[in-house]
Design a protein around this motif. Structure first.
Motif: not given
Length: 338
Positions: A263-292
């Motif tokens: 994701l970092k490589e694609q973001y730095q060269r262009g072709g990756l939108g902020d929304v897509k990266v944020k949606d991926y981060l949401f999935e990561v955080l929700d997996e952590l926080l859901a059981p808590i």
């Protein structure tokens, strides 16, 4: 013999991801290591030093913090959870320690100076706020803590306690334990910036935090607000990952390092939108926080259980504190009727 470990939090509201990264994960690891007799204190007296006109909020926050502790995995069978104000020996120890510290030394404490400036007290600094390092020394020494996990900004407070212990022991004999600070070495235990970026730490007052109790919709909305690269206007634009809060969080919380690197490589060269990266981060955080989040809801729905856990932990802390206080009185020759 197990070493004694003391840590805790000022109850200023629900705990956020900054607390989780900075201390909570570390406490779980230390608790489960079997190497320490762990005490975790909810420091409501400290909270009252600048909230003395709003005690109801402090009381509510004690419960909120306790729910967070239990939800993340602090186990009352392994860790003594206690409330500062319900341990009377702490006040007496604080009074004795006051004779070992000058006002000038308190005023030179870098942490105290910084916090006084941040609170904008001006000339109206409450005495309780100024002498808090002495109260903290009582918190640490009541259980003869060998180890106190802290961030680097709190090192002056631990050094103040060490000075008090050395002074007491030099006058009255070897009674107290001189604690060592435990600084996290894990890179991911560094201070977590708030969602607005600019390296501003996550805090309630800045309204830039993601809380352990946030539901999925709130979490998604906060992730969508996160600071990225202001120059990344179009998906095709090359973007910067330095200072980009979304990628900072992915480095801390993401487990799929190969995916994050891609994701970092694609973001730095262009072709990756902020929304897509944020949606991926949401999935990561929700997996952590859901059981808590789920465990926290169970505890919040049963206040009697939470308060019973705190009561039992505080009772144990009082037994330990009373034993230390008896030793202190004897050393100071003020145990008149013993």
């Amino acid at each position: 013999m197990q070493k004694v470990l003391l840590t805790g939090d000022r109850p200023s509201g629900q705990l956020h991801l900054g607390h989780y990264v900075g201390s909570l994960r570390n406490r779980i690891t230390l608790q489960n290591s079997g190497e320490y007799d762990c005490f975790v204190m909810i420091a409501d007296i400290q909270a009252l030093t600048d909230n003395f006109k709003n005690p109801a909020a402090v009381r509510e926050n004690v419960f909120e913090v306790a729910c967070d502790y239990l939800a993340v995995g602090l186990d009352p069978q392994k860790t003594t959870l206690c409330i500062q104000s319900l341990i009377p020996a702490l006040a007496e120890l604080t009074m004795y320690y006051m004779n070992l510290v000058t006002v000038a030394r308190l005023q030179r404490n870098p942490t105290v100076k910084t916090e006084i400036q941040s609170k904008d007290f001006g000339s109206g600094v409450p005495t309780g706020f100024l002498v808090y390092p002495i109260s903290q020394a009582a918190d640490i020494t009541f259980c003869k803590a060998h180890v106190v996990p802290v961030g680097e900004d709190q090192l002056p407070m631990i050094e103040q306690t060490r000075e008090i212990v050395r002074s007491f022991n030099s006058i009255y004999g070897e009674v107290l334990v001189e604690p060592e600070a435990l600084i996290p070495t894990d890179e991911n235990s560094r201070r977590l910036p708030g969602i607005t970026g600019n390296d501003t730490k996550m805090s309630k007052s800045l309204n830039n935090g993601i809380y352990l109790a946030d539901d999925a919709d709130t979490l998604r909305a906060k992730v969508r607000q996160m600071y990225t690269d202001p120059g990344h206007l179009k998906v095709s634009d090359p973007g910067k990952i330095e200072g980009n809060t979304v990628f900072t969080y992915l480095d801390v919380f993401g487990t799929d390092t190969a995916q994050i690197a891609e994701l970092k490589e694609q973001y730095q060269r262009g072709g990756l939108g902020d929304v897509k990266v944020k949606d991926y981060l949401f999935e990561v955080l929700d997996e952590l926080l859901a059981p808590i989040r789920a465990r926290r809801a169970e505890y919040a729905a049963d206040p009697a259980q939470v308060y019973q856990i705190l009561k039992q932990g505080t009772e144990r802390a009082n037994e330990v504190a009373s034993a230390t206080l008896s030793e202190v009185r004897a050393a100071m020759k003020i145990d008149y009727f013993s």
